[in-house]
Design an enzyme around this catalytic site. Structure first.
Site, PDB file in Angstrom:
ATOM      1  N   GLY A 193      76.494  88.228  47.687  1.00 23.87           N
ATOM      2  CA  GLY A 193      76.144  87.655  48.772  1.00 23.87           C
ATOM      3  C   GLY A 193      77.384  87.939  50.019  1.00 23.87           C
ATOM      4  O   GLY A 193      77.444  87.229  51.035  1.00 23.87           O
TER       5      GLY A 193
ATOM      6  N   GLY B 174      77.003  90.502  52.020  1.00 21.38           N
ATOM      7  CA  GLY B 174      76.693  90.936  53.097  1.00 21.38           C
ATOM      8  C   GLY B 174      76.614  92.423  52.985  1.00 21.38           C
ATOM      9  O   GLY B 174      76.777  93.358  53.875  1.00 21.38           O
ATOM     10  N   SER B 175      76.125  93.088  51.769  1.00 26.42           N
ATOM     11  CA  SER B 175      76.170  94.385  51.478  1.00 26.42           C
ATOM     12  C   SER B 175      75.136  95.296  52.404  1.00 26.42           C
ATOM     13  O   SER B 175      75.377  96.320  52.833  1.00 26.42           O
ATOM     14  CB  SER B 175      75.938  94.702  50.028  1.00 26.42           C
ATOM     15  OG  SER B 175      74.690  94.083  49.635  1.00 26.42           O
ATOM     16  N   SER B 176      74.052  94.593  52.572  1.00 20.29           N
ATOM     17  CA  SER B 176      73.044  95.001  53.702  1.00 20.29           C
ATOM     18  C   SER B 176      73.471  95.293  54.912  1.00 20.29           C
ATOM     19  O   SER B 176      73.419  96.587  55.532  1.00 20.29           O
ATOM     20  CB  SER B 176      71.860  94.373  53.511  1.00 20.29           C
ATOM     21  OG  SER B 176      71.444  93.896  52.405  1.00 20.29           O
TER      22      SER B 176
ATOM     23  N   ASP C  25      76.537  88.595  60.156  1.00 17.41           N
ATOM     24  CA  ASP C  25      77.287  89.471  59.133  1.00 17.41           C
ATOM     25  C   ASP C  25      77.318  90.900  59.820  1.00 17.41           C
ATOM     26  O   ASP C  25      78.221  91.593  59.455  1.00 17.41           O
ATOM     27  CB  ASP C  25      76.257  89.431  57.835  1.00 17.41           C
ATOM     28  CG  ASP C  25      74.709  89.401  58.276  1.00 17.41           C
ATOM     29  OD1 ASP C  25      74.409  89.454  59.310  1.00 17.41           O
ATOM     30  OD2 ASP C  25      74.058  89.087  57.254  1.00 17.41           O
TER      31      ASP C  25
ATOM     32  N   ALA D 238      76.732  95.371  56.021  1.00 21.13           N
ATOM     33  CA  ALA D 238      77.930  96.255  55.808  1.00 21.13           C
ATOM     34  C   ALA D 238      77.072  97.861  55.812  1.00 21.13           C
ATOM     35  O   ALA D 238      77.818  98.806  56.710  1.00 21.13           O
ATOM     36  CB  ALA D 238      78.918  96.093  54.877  1.00 21.13           C
TER      37      ALA D 238
HETATM   38  O1  PMV Z   1      73.171  84.390  52.722  1.00 18.09           O
HETATM   39  P1  PMV Z   1      74.251  85.065  53.735  1.00 18.09           P
HETATM   40  O2  PMV Z   1      75.362  85.153  53.251  1.00 18.09           O
HETATM   41  O3  PMV Z   1      73.325  86.276  54.320  1.00 18.09           O
HETATM   42  O4  PMV Z   1      74.193  83.908  54.846  1.00 18.09           O
HETATM   43  C1  PMV Z   1      73.297  83.415  55.629  1.00 18.09           C
HETATM   44  C2  PMV Z   1      73.458  82.824  56.628  1.00 18.09           C
HETATM   45  C3  PMV Z   1      72.362  82.060  57.458  1.00 18.09           C
HETATM   46  O5  PMV Z   1      73.009  81.365  58.570  1.00 18.09           O
HETATM   47  C4  PMV Z   1      71.607  81.157  56.626  1.00 18.09           C
HETATM   48  C5  PMV Z   1      71.591  83.020  58.188  1.00 18.09           C
HETATM   49  C6  PMV Z   1      72.069  83.723  59.209  1.00 18.09           C
HETATM   50  O6  PMV Z   1      71.492  84.892  59.542  1.00 18.09           O
HETATM   51  O7  PMV Z   1      72.964  83.194  59.832  1.00 18.09           O
END
Ligand code: PMV
Length: 325
Positions: free
Chosen positions: A109, A111-113, A156, A115
């Site tokens: 989790g 954020g590989s996509s 991200d 990045a």
């Molecule tokens: O699951 P992650 O690490 O991609 O985090 C999502 C965070 C959210 O606020 C739920 C969604 C977003 O795009 O901000």
């Protein structure tokens, strides 16, 4: 004329403000020292060839005329749609061979996509000598994420581009780098893969059924982010720990906690962490905790004992960069 470029972009950890950020409130995200590398080189054939060995993808191929059309396997979706969006906005004058390599598992989790999308567009724009500003890079990568996931704040993408630690408002309305040093952070991975889109939808349903109550929770999360921003700058880790605990309580009330997350969060708290919370969409992935330096070892051990994996990550990493041109 360039023939090959390699770009890298960092993963991220959400510190405060997840979910509420989708509804217009700010969040704080930090880039981590785990990177994804994308190499692109021009080829004579009029097609794209994508290899992502860590995702068991070798030489996935498509004609340039068919990019973005038909079935696209999930392993290459962000790359193919990113290429399509880049071509629609600028141009893709030659075929491209693309190879990705990651420092970290896509399961965490981190954020590989996002990045991979950021590193791809940076590498492509450098290859074709098309200088993009950070904002332009953000815009094309954010569009790619929205095309695929439908919802998302883009936090991200911003972390992958700007790096460091940033105060962020959805869609990149505000992207403010915060000047802070290294944080006393421990990260625990639950070994459960969370599905961000499902969790965002779940919170959306809860919001529509309970608008008044959930609006108050979002607004409280927004207040915590504002306080956390001040405390991060003054390095008040104790105060930040308390804010983490409050933020976690509010996330629980949105229904995005999980037993696995709670086990690791309570393990950290019971051993004297300043505070702990989930990071990201919830339901699994990672928890984070600010802890006194003397407790690092024991908290990491306890995270492992409780079924998690303590990850060694440094925060505040450098944003997207060209590794080779
Ligand atoms: O699951 P992650 O690490 O991609 O985090 C999502 C965070 C959210 O606020 C739920 C969604 C977003 O795009 O901000």
């Amino acid at each position: 004329m360039l023939n090959k470029t390699i770009a890298s972009a960092p993963g991220k950890l959400m510190l405060f403000g997840e979910h509420a950020v989708i509804y217009g409130y700010p969040c704080i995200v930090t880039a981590v020292n785990q990177r994804i590398y994308v190499s692109v080189n021009k080829i004579k054939e009029k097609k794209i060839i994508i290899s992502a060995p860590q995702l068991n993808t070798q030489e996935y191929q498509k004609d340039l005329s068919k990019i973005g059309k038909g079935d696209i396997p999930k392993e290459v979706k962000f790359i193919e749609i990113g290429l399509k969006n880049y071509r629609n906005k600028y141009s893709l004058p030659t075929g491209i061979n693309i190879v990705t390599k990651s420092d970290f598992s896509s399961k965490f989790g981190f954020g590989s996509s996002s990045a991979v999308t950021v590193a791809l567009i940076k590498a492509l724009s450098t290859l074709f000598e098309n200088k993009l500003s950070k904002k332009e890079l953000f815009s094309i990568c954010y569009k790619t994420v929205l095309d695929i996931q439908k919802a998302g704040s883009g936090f991200d993408i911003a972390a992958a581009i700007w790096g460091g630690t940033i105060y962020f408002i959805s869609g990149g309305k505000v992207i403010k780098p915060l000047r802070i040093g290294e944080m006393p952070l421990v990260v625990g991975y639950t070994k459960v893969k969370a599905d961000t889109s499902t969790l965002v939808r779940k919170v959306g349903d809860l919001y529509r059924e309970n608008k008044k109550e959930i609006s108050i929770i979002f607004s409280l999360i927004g207040d915590i982010v504002l306080k956390a921003k001040v405390k991060l700058i003054s390095q008040d880790w104790k105060g930040l720990g308390k804010l983490m605990d409050i933020n976690q309580g509010l996330l629980e009330s949105l229904g995005v906690g999980s037993i696995e997350l709670s086990k690791l969060i309570y393990a950290a708290r019971s051993l004297g962490a300043y505070g702990a919370k989930l990071s990201g969409a919830g339901g699994g992935d990672c928890m984070i905790t600010f802890t006194p330096n003397t407790k690092f070892g024991s908290i990491k051990k306890e995270i492992t004992k409780k079924g998690g994996v303590a990850l060694d990550v440094k925060t505040h990493a450098e944003g997207v960069k060209i590794e080779k041109a």
